[in-house]
Scaffold this active site. Sequence first.
Site, PDB file in Angstrom:
ATOM      1  CB  SER A  48      -0.795   0.119   1.255  1.00 14.21           C
ATOM      2  OG  SER A  48      -0.126   0.120   2.555  1.00 14.21           O
ATOM      3  CE  LYS A  90      -2.878   2.245   4.821  1.00 10.21           C
ATOM      4  NZ  LYS A  90      -2.437   1.242   3.679  1.00 10.21           N
TER       5      LYS A  90
END
EC number: 3.4.21.89
Length: 175
Positions: A48, A90
Site C-alpha cells: 500500500s 500510511k
Amino acid sequence: MRIGFWKISAGLLVGLLALYLVNPLGTASHDPRLRLLGIAPFSQPSASMAPTLAPGRLILVSAWAHAVSEPQRGEIVVFLPPEGEAAFVKRLVALPGDRVALKQGRLLVNGETVDEPYLHPAPAFGPRHGQDMAERSLAADEYFMLGDHRDNSKDSRHFGPVGRKAFFGRVEKAF
C-alpha cells in the site's frame, strides 16, 4: 549498608513498569520498545505504500517525533486504524480542520491540488489512483491517511479519519 542485587533489580523493574504504564510519549502501541525507548522496528506488511516502502521492508518508528512536535502533512505514520488489530503504515495527507477531497485521482486539501511525486504510477487506462471522494472537513483531532499506492490501499477513504491517540509514531528510516 549494602543494597542487594535483587532489591536493585526489583526497584528497576518496578520503575520500568511504572514508566511503561504512564506512557509519557503517548504512543498507542503496547510495544515496550516504543513506550520505554521511544523507538522500535516494524515491517511494512503490504504494497500500500509502494513505491516509497516495499512490502516486507524494515522501518524504524519514532514515538519521540510526535511527543515533541505535532504531526505534519506528508509524514509517513504508523497507527492503529479504527476497529483495527494490526498497525497500518500510511501517509498523513490532511490535518485537523482541513478539507480533503479526491477528484479524478488528484488529492485536494483546502481546495488546492497537492503535488504527490511519491505516488505509485497510475495505470495507462482506467481511473487514476482509485475512486473519487467528496470533500469532507476534518474535526479537531482527526487526521486523514492515504497509501502511496492508492489502487492497493485500505486507508481513510475506507475507515475514515484517524484520531491522534491512535498514532504509534513517525517512520524515521527504512532499511
